[in-house]
Design an enzyme around this catalytic site. Sequence first.
Site, PDB file in Angstrom:
ATOM      1  CB  SER A  95      -0.951   0.000   1.197  1.00 31.42           C
ATOM      2  OG  SER A  95      -1.971  -0.960   1.017  1.00 31.42           O
ATOM      3  CB  ALA A 144     -21.125 -23.604  12.581  1.00 30.00           C
ATOM      4  CE  LYS A 184      -9.755  -5.199   4.651  1.00 31.16           C
ATOM      5  NZ  LYS A 184      -9.923  -5.854   3.325  1.00 31.16           N
TER       6      LYS A 184
END
Length: 294
Positions: free
Chosen positions: A25, A166, A76
Amino acid sequence: MTPSYADPHRTHLAVLGSPIAHSLSPALHEAAYAALGVPFTYGRHEVASGELDAFVAGLGPGQPGLRGLSLTMPLKREVLPMLDSTTPLVDELGVANTIAFRQVGESVRRVGANTDVEGLVRPVEALGHVPGEATVLGGGATAASAMTASLRLGAQLVRVFVRDTARAGALVRLATRLGVTLELHSLEELEAAGPLGFVISTLPGGAADDLHLTPSGPDAVLFDVAYEPWPTAVASRWEAGGGRVLSGLDMLTEQAIGQIRFFLSGDQEELLPDEAAVRRAMRTAVGLPAAITA
């Protein structure tokens, strides 16, 4: 033309996550800001799960020079309670990969955005691929963006393969909100799925190495969001089978463009000045071809 932007004294940005040392980045953002002629700096900080709140609190009252943060795994979802406001896409997905610090009167507001979806959509659009259905590997935060991207690209059926079905409740609820047909499977069932036309693997680098995917034909696309190391074993097998491959660097470039739009203007839909040239500079900075080609 040098763009105008709000809060010109806020010139520092960074990416947070864990692990973060390999992140490209900084290379992407620095190339973009150089091409745009804006005096921004961009760093990286190792921030593990459970550490984000303390990190942001340690910034003090908005840290006057801080303009924004990019977030990667595992932050996030953890960031959501720390945001003062969010874009509609963040509200829909429950996932943010971007924080912009905005001066509002005497206070600083933390505004959250999600650019991962456009990071997935634009490279596939550049290939001219229109999927009727999609296969998503993994069940984390990026998988939520992958499901939304698949729908935007035209898929009405999304098959999701996860380690533990699950624990996929968030994806099931998202599919219901989006109105997309979801089939949930264990990763162990993937080999029986047969040839596939469009796959987004959100699994971290190396995690998909033992998976065997068969492209349905020369137009089939595998979008592997991993990029270190590259090519991944699964991407190499897909390409050897005649399919087309997009890498995590394609996604990273396009989601970074969305972030840069958001950091500059506050609107991730507002194009950058000479965005095509900025994109070329960013792709070149991380060793990608200047453009995505079919």
